[in-house]
Each structure stands twice: as structure tokens, then as C-alpha cells.
Design an enzyme around this catalytic site. Structure first.
Site, short mmCIF file in Angstrom:
data_model
loop_
_atom_site.label_atom_id
_atom_site.label_comp_id
_atom_site.label_asym_id
_atom_site.label_seq_id
_atom_site.Cartn_x
_atom_site.Cartn_y
_atom_site.Cartn_z
N ALA A 194 -28.49 76.13 -6.40
CA ALA A 194 -28.86 74.82 -5.85
C ALA A 194 -29.45 73.98 -6.98
CB ALA A 194 -29.90 74.99 -4.74
N SER A 195 -29.14 72.68 -6.97
CA SER A 195 -29.60 71.81 -8.07
C SER A 195 -31.13 71.79 -8.16
CB SER A 195 -29.05 70.39 -7.86
OG SER A 195 -29.49 69.86 -6.61
N GLU A 260 -19.45 78.08 -2.48
CA GLU A 260 -19.36 78.96 -3.65
C GLU A 260 -19.65 80.40 -3.26
OE1 GLU A 260 -22.13 77.31 -6.34
OE2 GLU A 260 -20.90 75.55 -6.81
#
Length: 335
Positions: A194-195, A260
Site C-alpha cells: 500500500a502506498s 496484486e
């Protein structure tokens, strides 16, 4: 209480001593005055008797003799007073001497008591210092033992993790991957994350993996302006030996990360990839809640391992797979 009584007693004795010395001084002064009176009277007596002997007048002789008698009485009185004052001063002097002796003895007792008290205080202080030194030594030894036990436990856990990773790598069939379009060779690892986790962990993990010689598919490295994100991710997933998935609260809140993860799970199940989970700011209960299928997989935890240590474990796996790959005949793949 006894000390206070002693202090009051010696203070009273000193006050009495001072008073007695003043009284003795007054008596000595009076005694000196009587000595002078006696001397004056004796002088007058001698003068009167001498005059009486020289005069030829019977009446004058009688007057001189009368004066001598009167001064004789004055002399006797002065001598009596002198004797009385001297006796009184002598008696008080004896009292002073006795009192001074008493005060000296009391002061000596007090000095010895003070020495004994000081010696006891010194021994107690030494004893307390020794006890404190023993306490610190015991505490240091316990701390050292605890640290040694903790280090031993960490070493054991690291060895267990390495052994399990090697065992799983050895038990997994080797495979060859087709490099993604535009790449000469396959990637060693695809990093799914996650960013929100980039800054505090993932950027550092990817950087140290590249510095360690690993080929890393990471969005900061792989994506350029105008790329199709989905196509690039699919290519990265398909062309990577390992898929690291950084599971975190932010990860489970994203759609792209779920996409993903599904791809990595599919590759792992088909035998064409290796899923390597990392738990980041996450508990086992949270993993079970969001991804039950991941609970049974051996995972590394950022609470216990640094990015460098995780990269070291990844290199062990990468090298193991390359050894297995080199022993597989050309044209075959693992199933």
C-alpha cells in the site's frame, strides 16, 4: 532525651562555673580592700605610738595612745574581714575546681560518645555502600543474563526462520520464468504494498534489495508516465520469481493491493511463483480477519526484523532457486 538532659546539665554547670568565678573575683577584690585597710590602720598605729613616745605632754600622749587603740581595733576588724573573704574565696575556688573537673569529665564522655556515634555512622555508611554495590552487581548480572537469554532466543528464531525458508525453498519445484516484455531477464522479486507504507518501510526495503544485487519490480522503478498500470503489474507479476506482499491495515483497505495479492496467490498455487508475506503493523488476528488463507503461511514481521535482515533472507531464497534452476534440464518447468 538523655542527650538533652546531658546538654542541659553541662550548660547549667558552665553557667554555675561562670557565676562562681565572678563571686571569687568579688571576694578577692574585697580581700584586697581589707588588706589595704589593715595596712592603713597599722601605719596609723605606728605613727600614733611614735608620736606618744616623743611628746612630753601627758594629754597629747593620751590622745596618741587612744588613736593607736582605735586603729588597732580597725586593724583587727580588717584582718578578720580579710580572713573571712579569703576563706570564702578558697571554698568557692575548691568548688570551681571540682566543677571544672566534672565539666571536663562530662565533655570527655560527650567527645567519646560523639566518636562512637561517628564511627557507627561511618560503618553504617560503608555497609550501605557495600549493600548498594552488591544490589547493583546482582541487578547487572540479572540484566546481562536476561539480555543473553533474549539474544539466544532471537538467534534461535532467526535460525528457525532461515531453516524453514530453506526447507520450503528446497521442497518447491524449480521453474523458469519468461522475462517481461522489454526486459532481458526475469525479476527476482515483485513488491506488492500500500502506498501509505512506502515512506516508513517499503521504499527502504526496495532500495536495500536493489543494493544487495536483487532485480526488483517496484512501482517507483517500473512505472513511467503514460504506462498502463494494470498491464505493468500483470507483467511484473508474471515475470518475477518471488512476490513479496507487505500486509498492513492500509494494504487491506486498497483495491489495487487486493488485485496484486490475488495474482500472487494464483502464481503460488500454480507453482509458477513464490508468495512471501511480510506483516507490517499487523497482528495475526487482523490477518485472519482480512485474509484467512494467509494465516498459515510463514511470514516475516517488521516488528522483529529490519529491512536489511529481510533482504538477507530473500537473497538466501533467490540463490537457492537459482541453484535449483541451473540443475533443471532445458525446456522443463516445475509444477
Amino acid at each position: 532525651m538523655r542527650g538533652r538532659i546531658f546538654c542541659m546539665s553541662i550548660s547549667t554547670d558552665r553557667s554555675t562555673l561562670s557565676r562562681l568565678n565572678q563571686e571569687i573575683a568579688a571576694l578577692r577584690s574585697k580581700e584586697a580592700g581589707e588588706v589595704k585597710k589593715a595596712a592603713d590602720a597599722q601605719k596609723k598605729i605606728n605613727s600614733a605610738l611614735d608620736s606618744a613616745r616623743r611628746t612630753t605632754s601627758p594629754s597629747l600622749a593620751k590622745n596618741y595612745l587612744s588613736t593607736a587603740e582605735r586603729e588597732t581595733r580597725n586593724l583587727q576588724k580588717a584582718q578578720e574581714n580579710q580572713s573571712r573573704y579569703s576563706s570564702q574565696a578558697a571554698a568557692k575556688s575548691k568548688t570551681v575546681a571540682d566543677l571544672q573537673g566534672k565539666i571536663s569529665k562530662e565533655e570527655e564522655r560527650e567527645r567519646k560518645k560523639a566518636e562512637i556515634a561517628e564511627e557507627k555512622r561511618r560503618r553504617d555508611e560503608q555497609s550501605n555502600r557495600a549493600a548498594e554495590a552488591r544490589r547493583r552487581r546482582v541487578a547487572d548480572e540479572e540484566t546481562a543474563r536476561a539480555a543473553q537469554a533474549m539474544q539466544q532466543r532471537i538467534t534461535e528464531l532467526e535460525e528457525q526462520v532461515a531453516a524453514q525458508l530453506e526447507a520450503k525453498a528446497a521442497a518447491t519445484s524449480p521453474f523458469r520464468l519468461v522475462p517481461p516484455e522489454g526486459e532481458v531477464e526475469a525479476f527476482d522479486v515483485f513488491i506488492s504494498h500500500a502506498s501509505e507504507d512506502k515512506q516508513d518501510f517499503v521504499d527502504d526495503l526496495a532500495k536495500k534489495a536493489r543494493e544487495a544485487g536483487l532485480r526488483v519490480w517496484y512501482d517507483r522503478f517500473a512505472l513511467t508516465w503514460g504506462d498502463s498500470i494494470r498491464q505493468k503489474i500483470d507483467a511484473g507479476l508474471a515475470g518475477s520469481y518471488f512476490g513479496i506482499v507487505v500486509l498492513s491495515p492500509s494494504f487491506f483497505a486498497k483495491n489495487w493491493t487486493q488485485y496484486e495479492l490475488d495474482g500472487l496467490l494464483e502464481k503460488a498455487l500454480s507453482g509458477t511463483g513464490r508468495l512471501l508475506p511480510i506483516w507490517h503493523k499487523l497482528s495475526k488476528d487482523e490477518v485472519a480477519k482480512h485474509a484467512p488463507s494467509m494465516v498459515g503461511r510463514l511470514a516475516l514481521n517488521t516488528s522483529f526484523l529490519s529491512a536489511e535482515e529481510i533482504v538477507a533472507e530473500l537473497k538466501i531464497l533467490r540463490d537457492r532457486y537459482r541453484e535449483n534452476e541451473s540443475s533443471v534440464p532445458e525446456g522443463t518447468t516445475g509444477g
